[in-house]
Structure formats: C-alpha cells, structure tokens
Design an enzyme around this catalytic site. Sequence first.
Site, PDB file in Angstrom:
ATOM      1  N   THR A  13       0.898  -1.464   0.217  1.00 52.54           N
ATOM      2  CA  THR A  13       0.029  -0.017   0.281  1.00 52.54           C
ATOM      3  C   THR A  13       1.043   1.320  -0.037  1.00 52.54           C
ATOM      4  O   THR A  13       0.512   2.160  -0.805  1.00 52.54           O
ATOM      5  CB  THR A  13      -1.016  -0.250   1.210  1.00 52.54           C
ATOM      6  OG1 THR A  13      -1.849  -1.181   1.175  1.00 52.54           O
ATOM      7  CG2 THR A  13      -1.642   1.232   1.149  1.00 52.54           C
ATOM      8  N   VAL A  14       1.722   1.385   0.918  1.00 52.18           N
ATOM      9  CA  VAL A  14       2.624   2.482   1.111  1.00 52.18           C
ATOM     10  C   VAL A  14       3.430   2.651  -0.151  1.00 52.18           C
ATOM     11  O   VAL A  14       3.493   3.643  -0.989  1.00 52.18           O
ATOM     12  CB  VAL A  14       3.620   2.265   2.200  1.00 52.18           C
ATOM     13  CG1 VAL A  14       4.629   3.487   2.258  1.00 52.18           C
ATOM     14  CG2 VAL A  14       2.754   2.470   3.472  1.00 52.18           C
ATOM     15  N   GLU A 122      11.200  10.900   8.178  1.00 51.26           N
ATOM     16  CA  GLU A 122      10.024  11.601   8.719  1.00 51.26           C
ATOM     17  C   GLU A 122       8.682  10.731   9.248  1.00 51.26           C
ATOM     18  O   GLU A 122       8.024  10.613  10.243  1.00 51.26           O
ATOM     19  CB  GLU A 122       9.634  12.761   8.011  1.00 51.26           C
ATOM     20  CG  GLU A 122       8.327  13.587   8.420  1.00 51.26           C
ATOM     21  CD  GLU A 122       8.861  14.224   9.950  1.00 51.26           C
ATOM     22  OE1 GLU A 122       8.027  13.769  10.961  1.00 51.26           O
ATOM     23  OE2 GLU A 122       9.630  15.155   9.976  1.00 51.26           O
ATOM     24  N   VAL A 125       7.677   7.847  12.408  1.00 57.51           N
ATOM     25  CA  VAL A 125       6.652   8.073  13.641  1.00 57.51           C
ATOM     26  C   VAL A 125       5.718   9.011  13.288  1.00 57.51           C
ATOM     27  O   VAL A 125       5.780  10.267  12.614  1.00 57.51           O
ATOM     28  CB  VAL A 125       7.618   8.741  14.785  1.00 57.51           C
ATOM     29  CG1 VAL A 125       6.678   9.043  15.794  1.00 57.51           C
ATOM     30  CG2 VAL A 125       8.536   7.993  15.043  1.00 57.51           C
ATOM     31  N   GLY A 179      -7.965  -4.747   8.233  1.00 54.30           N
ATOM     32  CA  GLY A 179      -6.523  -4.525   7.854  1.00 54.30           C
ATOM     33  C   GLY A 179      -5.886  -3.658   8.601  1.00 54.30           C
ATOM     34  O   GLY A 179      -4.708  -3.260   8.304  1.00 54.30           O
ATOM     35  N   ASP A 193       5.321  -1.916  18.469  1.00 54.96           N
ATOM     36  CA  ASP A 193       5.232  -0.914  17.371  1.00 54.96           C
ATOM     37  C   ASP A 193       5.703   0.331  18.139  1.00 54.96           C
ATOM     38  O   ASP A 193       6.343   1.189  17.636  1.00 54.96           O
ATOM     39  CB  ASP A 193       4.022  -1.111  16.589  1.00 54.96           C
ATOM     40  CG  ASP A 193       4.152   0.223  15.608  1.00 54.96           C
ATOM     41  OD1 ASP A 193       4.552  -0.006  14.464  1.00 54.96           O
ATOM     42  OD2 ASP A 193       3.126   1.186  15.854  1.00 54.96           O
ATOM     43  N   LYS A 197       8.910   3.212  17.837  1.00 57.58           N
ATOM     44  CA  LYS A 197       8.434   5.046  17.616  1.00 57.58           C
ATOM     45  C   LYS A 197       9.094   5.506  18.566  1.00 57.58           C
ATOM     46  O   LYS A 197       9.784   6.693  18.422  1.00 57.58           O
ATOM     47  CB  LYS A 197       7.123   5.025  17.181  1.00 57.58           C
ATOM     48  CG  LYS A 197       6.752   4.377  15.926  1.00 57.58           C
ATOM     49  CD  LYS A 197       5.212   4.320  16.050  1.00 57.58           C
ATOM     50  CE  LYS A 197       4.560   3.720  14.575  1.00 57.58           C
ATOM     51  NZ  LYS A 197       3.077   3.564  14.493  1.00 57.58           N
TER      52      LYS A 197
END
Length: 320
Positions: A13-14, A122, A125, A179, A193, A197
């Site tokens: 997706t990204v 960038e 996080v 998702g 996760d 960060k």
Amino acid sequence: MRTVTVGVLGCGTVGQDVLNLIQKREAIFADLGVRIEVAGVLVRDMSRPRACPPGTPLTTDPGFLQECGVVIEAMGGVERPMDLLRPYLRSGRPVITANKALLAEKWDELRDYALDGKLYYEASVMAGTPVIGPMSTVLRASTFQRLQAVLNGTCLYIITQMEQGKEYAQALAEAQALGYAEDPPTLDVGGFDTAHKLTVLARFCADGNFPYGRVQVQGIEHLTLEDVQGARARGERIKLVAELESGGGEWQARVSPQSLPEDHPLCNAGASRNAMVYEGEECGTLIFAGGGAGGMVTASAMVGDLLDWVIGFPGHVPLH
C-alpha cells in the site's frame, strides 16, 4: 533538467502510494529542475495486482539498486531490508524509510549514516504528521523535559471499540478484518510498534544512542471491557501511551496503557488520531496530532523527504 534515479523497495500500500504521489507531484519536481526516473521497484510476487503508474518497472531482482541516486524503503521488516540497504549505504548514497523497527533495532549499523545526513525518516513516527522534523531542528534550542504520545492506530481503534461496548477479542478481530492489525497482531497490541517509535523519538531529545532495549513495554492484551468502561465512568479514557521523562538521573522510556482525564490533549486533540505532547523548558508545551498511518498519509512524508533531498537538505540527524 536533472534526472534523479529512484529505487523503491516494496510495493504494498505504501510503496504504491509513494509511486503515485511522485507522479502526481511531477510539476513540483520540475520546478526544482528535476525529473524523477524510477529505476526499479522490488516486489516478491510479480503476479499480484497493484495500482501503480503505467510502466512502473516491477522486478524481483534488486540489481537496480546499483544505478539509483536515492532509495525509498517501503517493505517493512528488519533483516531483509538491512541486507539490501547495507551495501547501498556503504556507497554513501541516501535512504528514505518509514521503517521504525529497522531504525530502532539496527541503530548500531545505521547511526553513522544518520549522523552523516544520509537517512531520511520523517514517516517512521506518526507517518504524515511532522514530528521528527521539528524535533531534529528548531526544538533542539529548547531544553527537553518530557513527552507523552499515542502512536499506534490499531490499539487506538481497539480501545475505541471497547469504549462502545465490545469485548477485546471482538474489537481485535474487527481490526484484523479491516486490515488495521496483522495476524498475529503482537507487534501492535503488544506495544512493540509503539516502543520502536518511542526509541526513534528519544534519539532526538534525550540520547542519540538511546537503545530499543531500554524501553519498558506493556501492551493492551490484558485490557478488559470493565477497565475501559470503568475509566469512562470516572471521566477518563484509556490510551496506550508512550512516555519519555527523566527519573533517577537517567531517561525513563515506557509504553503502557494509562487512564487519562478526558480533557488531556491525548484524549481530545488526538481523539481518533495519533498525537504527541512535547514539553520543553523554553518552548513550553506543544501538541502534535494527525494521521499516523495509511498509505497516502505515509507517502506524503516519504515524498516530502525526497523533496528535501532534492533541494539539498540533510536527513534527520540524532543527538551527538
């Protein structure tokens, strides 16, 4: 017109949204005298349908990295991207990434490249909500005191559903169906996760070598409907909070569910979004809130980093 060759690792997706946004912002790059040429996009499965610009050079062979002026890493994971990026970074070329796990766990290898301005992250996080840029630049003039943040959208979604009366297991199953959460979901609901960060943030305001292993981590797996609704009855809301502050002569970093007053900035400014409260002696209290996940939100920060590199700005340099 200068041609800049870009390589992309990963086309989920990204990765797809990064490619589409580069095409959408073609005029901005042209105004800077630059034409972006995608040399290759590394994928695992060539047969999988993808929403990429026509003619995107998808491949399972990472050989194209040798001809790239800059690489955008959007594949996730730790060992595989590090193996691919290691020789590329050694050649002195820059990398743009949103991979907080890679940054948190492979810092011993990556730190020198970050100090040299070769790492742009960038998006690692709060995705497209800019927090790393301010922390790595203007906020350096202020004496850091404390930060609190909500940094994981999956946990945010699950707890919000529990506030509406759903049991944890049901809310988690819905998050997975939508998702929002992986299977297994441990990285998100276990707090890891968020810990990745927080580690990245700590290196800009506390210690440039802050290790991931120093973060105390407690997830939301044992949160009950009674806990969540009891907090609401007291005029509070439970959030999975990342916190960094000084204590006992050293920096203390922790991730844990906390019950916060409803008027706390993490509960109102960040009601359904990622949020951070940053406290500095000179700058006072600052609140950042916005989208912290999603393909195009993340892509906006990564393409922003690409623009910074094209202009000549260095990457994000930790304390040193």
